[in-house]
Design a protein around this motif. Structure first.
Motif, PDB file in Angstrom:
ATOM      1  N   ALA A   3       0.811  -1.224   0.000  1.00 28.99           N
ATOM      2  CA  ALA A   3       0.000   0.000   0.000  1.00 28.99           C
ATOM      3  C   ALA A   3       0.844   1.273   0.000  1.00 28.99           C
ATOM      4  CB  ALA A   3      -0.936  -0.009   1.202  1.00 28.99           C
ATOM      5  N   LYS A   4       2.061   1.200   0.522  1.00 28.39           N
ATOM      6  CA  LYS A   4       2.940   2.374   0.560  1.00 28.39           C
ATOM      7  C   LYS A   4       3.709   2.588  -0.742  1.00 28.39           C
ATOM      8  CE  LYS A   4       4.482   2.749   5.340  1.00 28.39           C
ATOM      9  NZ  LYS A   4       5.697   2.576   6.154  1.00 28.39           N
ATOM     10  N   SER A   5       3.826   1.551  -1.553  1.00 27.62           N
ATOM     11  CA  SER A   5       4.718   1.592  -2.712  1.00 27.62           C
ATOM     12  C   SER A   5       4.358   2.671  -3.727  1.00 27.62           C
ATOM     13  CB  SER A   5       4.743   0.231  -3.403  1.00 27.62           C
ATOM     14  OG  SER A   5       5.246  -0.756  -2.551  1.00 27.62           O
ATOM     15  N   ALA A   6       3.118   2.727  -4.152  1.00 31.11           N
ATOM     16  CA  ALA A   6       2.729   3.717  -5.169  1.00 31.11           C
ATOM     17  C   ALA A   6       2.915   5.143  -4.661  1.00 31.11           C
ATOM     18  CB  ALA A   6       1.304   3.473  -5.650  1.00 31.11           C
ATOM     19  N   PRO A   7       2.437   5.493  -3.452  1.00 31.30           N
ATOM     20  CA  PRO A   7       2.681   6.853  -2.976  1.00 31.30           C
ATOM     21  C   PRO A   7       4.170   7.183  -2.844  1.00 31.30           C
ATOM     22  CG  PRO A   7       0.905   5.871  -1.728  1.00 31.30           C
ATOM     23  CD  PRO A   7       1.511   4.783  -2.567  1.00 31.30           C
ATOM     24  N   GLN A   8       4.954   6.225  -2.362  1.00 29.00           N
ATOM     25  CA  GLN A   8       6.390   6.472  -2.234  1.00 29.00           C
ATOM     26  C   GLN A   8       7.030   6.635  -3.609  1.00 29.00           C
ATOM     27  OE1 GLN A   8       7.309   3.029   0.171  1.00 29.00           O
ATOM     28  NE2 GLN A   8       7.355   4.236   2.053  1.00 29.00           N
ATOM     29  N   GLY A   9       6.664   5.777  -4.549  1.00 28.35           N
ATOM     30  CA  GLY A   9       7.187   5.893  -5.904  1.00 28.35           C
ATOM     31  C   GLY A   9       6.813   7.213  -6.546  1.00 28.35           C
ATOM     32  N   ALA A  10       5.578   7.625  -6.355  1.00 28.66           N
ATOM     33  CA  ALA A  10       5.122   8.903  -6.915  1.00 28.66           C
ATOM     34  C   ALA A  10       5.900  10.066  -6.310  1.00 28.66           C
ATOM     35  CB  ALA A  10       3.630   9.080  -6.669  1.00 28.66           C
ATOM     36  N   ALA A  11       6.147  10.012  -5.002  1.00 27.56           N
ATOM     37  CA  ALA A  11       6.902  11.078  -4.345  1.00 27.56           C
ATOM     38  C   ALA A  11       8.327  11.143  -4.888  1.00 27.56           C
ATOM     39  CB  ALA A  11       6.909  10.860  -2.835  1.00 27.56           C
ATOM     40  N   ILE A  12       8.930   9.995  -5.121  1.00 30.35           N
ATOM     41  CA  ILE A  12      10.287   9.968  -5.672  1.00 30.35           C
ATOM     42  C   ILE A  12      10.290  10.490  -7.108  1.00 30.35           C
ATOM     43  CG2 ILE A  12      12.163   8.433  -6.401  1.00 30.35           C
ATOM     44  CD1 ILE A  12      11.335   6.679  -3.900  1.00 30.35           C
ATOM     45  N   GLU A  20      18.320  12.125  -4.765  1.00 25.47           N
ATOM     46  CA  GLU A  20      18.459  12.428  -3.339  1.00 25.47           C
ATOM     47  C   GLU A  20      17.284  11.864  -2.547  1.00 25.47           C
ATOM     48  OE1 GLU A  20      17.944  16.525  -1.068  1.00 25.47           O
ATOM     49  OE2 GLU A  20      19.881  16.440  -2.140  1.00 25.47           O
ATOM     50  N   THR A  21      16.085  11.999  -3.084  1.00 24.67           N
ATOM     51  CA  THR A  21      14.883  11.501  -2.418  1.00 24.67           C
ATOM     52  C   THR A  21      14.909   9.983  -2.325  1.00 24.67           C
ATOM     53  OG1 THR A  21      13.655  13.411  -3.236  1.00 24.67           O
ATOM     54  CG2 THR A  21      12.352  11.550  -2.451  1.00 24.67           C
ATOM     55  N   MET A  22      15.334   9.306  -3.397  1.00 29.32           N
ATOM     56  CA  MET A  22      15.428   7.849  -3.380  1.00 29.32           C
ATOM     57  C   MET A  22      16.469   7.387  -2.373  1.00 29.32           C
ATOM     58  SD  MET A  22      14.314   5.022  -4.542  1.00 29.32           S
ATOM     59  CE  MET A  22      14.764   3.338  -4.809  1.00 29.32           C
ATOM     60  N   ASN A  23      17.611   8.071  -2.326  1.00 36.86           N
ATOM     61  CA  ASN A  23      18.647   7.711  -1.360  1.00 36.86           C
ATOM     62  C   ASN A  23      18.145   7.847   0.068  1.00 36.86           C
ATOM     63  OD1 ASN A  23      20.531   7.054  -3.318  1.00 36.86           O
ATOM     64  ND2 ASN A  23      21.467   9.086  -3.328  1.00 36.86           N
ATOM     65  N   ALA A  24      17.421   8.918   0.358  1.00 39.51           N
ATOM     66  CA  ALA A  24      16.868   9.108   1.707  1.00 39.51           C
ATOM     67  C   ALA A  24      15.843   8.019   2.018  1.00 39.51           C
ATOM     68  CB  ALA A  24      16.237  10.497   1.817  1.00 39.51           C
ATOM     69  N   HIS A  25      15.018   7.679   1.045  1.00 44.23           N
ATOM     70  CA  HIS A  25      14.013   6.625   1.209  1.00 44.23           C
ATOM     71  C   HIS A  25      14.691   5.283   1.503  1.00 44.23           C
ATOM     72  CE1 HIS A  25      10.573   4.046   0.494  1.00 44.23           C
ATOM     73  NE2 HIS A  25      11.167   3.491  -0.544  1.00 44.23           N
ATOM     74  N   GLU A  26      15.712   4.944   0.722  1.00 45.32           N
ATOM     75  CA  GLU A  26      16.426   3.683   0.928  1.00 45.32           C
ATOM     76  C   GLU A  26      17.089   3.637   2.302  1.00 45.32           C
ATOM     77  OE1 GLU A  26      19.017   3.305  -2.458  1.00 45.32           O
ATOM     78  OE2 GLU A  26      17.488   2.209  -3.572  1.00 45.32           O
ATOM     79  N   ALA A  38       4.540   9.434   2.432  1.00 47.07           N
ATOM     80  CA  ALA A  38       4.136  10.085   1.193  1.00 47.07           C
ATOM     81  C   ALA A  38       2.622  10.196   1.141  1.00 47.07           C
ATOM     82  CB  ALA A  38       4.648   9.293  -0.001  1.00 47.07           C
ATOM     83  N   SER A  39       2.159  11.206   0.453  1.00 50.23           N
ATOM     84  CA  SER A  39       0.730  11.432   0.282  1.00 50.23           C
ATOM     85  C   SER A  39       0.111  10.330  -0.565  1.00 50.23           C
ATOM     86  CB  SER A  39       0.499  12.783  -0.405  1.00 50.23           C
ATOM     87  OG  SER A  39      -0.856  12.920  -0.781  1.00 50.23           O
ATOM     88  N   ALA A  40      -1.066   9.891  -0.179  1.00 49.30           N
ATOM     89  CA  ALA A  40      -1.795   8.881  -0.951  1.00 49.30           C
ATOM     90  C   ALA A  40      -2.427   9.478  -2.206  1.00 49.30           C
ATOM     91  CB  ALA A  40      -2.856   8.233  -0.077  1.00 49.30           C
ATOM     92  N   SER A  41      -2.419  10.802  -2.318  1.00 49.15           N
ATOM     93  CA  SER A  41      -2.984  11.482  -3.477  1.00 49.15           C
ATOM     94  C   SER A  41      -1.940  11.517  -4.586  1.00 49.15           C
ATOM     95  CB  SER A  41      -3.392  12.903  -3.091  1.00 49.15           C
ATOM     96  OG  SER A  41      -3.877  13.599  -4.208  1.00 49.15           O
ATOM     97  N   ILE A  42      -2.182  10.749  -5.644  1.00 47.22           N
ATOM     98  CA  ILE A  42      -1.229  10.629  -6.741  1.00 47.22           C
ATOM     99  C   ILE A  42      -1.869  11.166  -8.017  1.00 47.22           C
ATOM    100  CG2 ILE A  42       0.147   9.005  -8.101  1.00 47.22           C
ATOM    101  CD1 ILE A  42      -0.002   7.098  -5.682  1.00 47.22           C
TER     102      ILE A  42
END
Length: 98
Positions: A3-12, A20-26, A38-42
């Motif tokens: 459930a977190k994947s799409a919002p996180q991917g969209a934010a990246i 930089e955002t991907m590195n912080a996420h990892e 990340a926001s669920a609004s994509i």
């Protein structure tokens, strides 16, 4: 994907500095923090890209990310790799190593 994947991917994907955002996420994933919030609004166009990329990975048989598809420099064969590789291993995988 969970459930977190799409919002996180969209934010990246939409970040001013995606690397930089991907590195912080990892880093948050590696420290057991579950990754970035990340926001669920994509936006529709971003969600369409996520769905297209996910469908491509499924067609290629990817079971994890990162997943690489490349052409071996020496043989010309199409090669795939699930998971990250260090610099030397990546060079060998691509047919560029010693």
């Amino acid at each position: 994907m969970n459930a977190k994947s799409a919002p996180q991917g969209a934010a990246i994907m939409t970040a001013a500095n995606p690397v930089e955002t991907m590195n912080a996420h990892e880093q948050q994933l590696l420290t057991g923090q579950g990754g970035m919030s990340a926001s669920a609004s994509i936006p529709d166009d971003v969600m369409a890209s996520i769905k297209a990329n996910t469908a491509l990975l499924e067609r290629l048989g990817a079971t994890s990310v990162p997943f690489m598809v490349a052409k071996h420099q020496r043989t010309g064969a199409v090669i795939t790799q699930s998971g990250a590789l260090g610099v030397e291993a990546l060079a060998n995988f691509l047919g560029m190593g010693q």
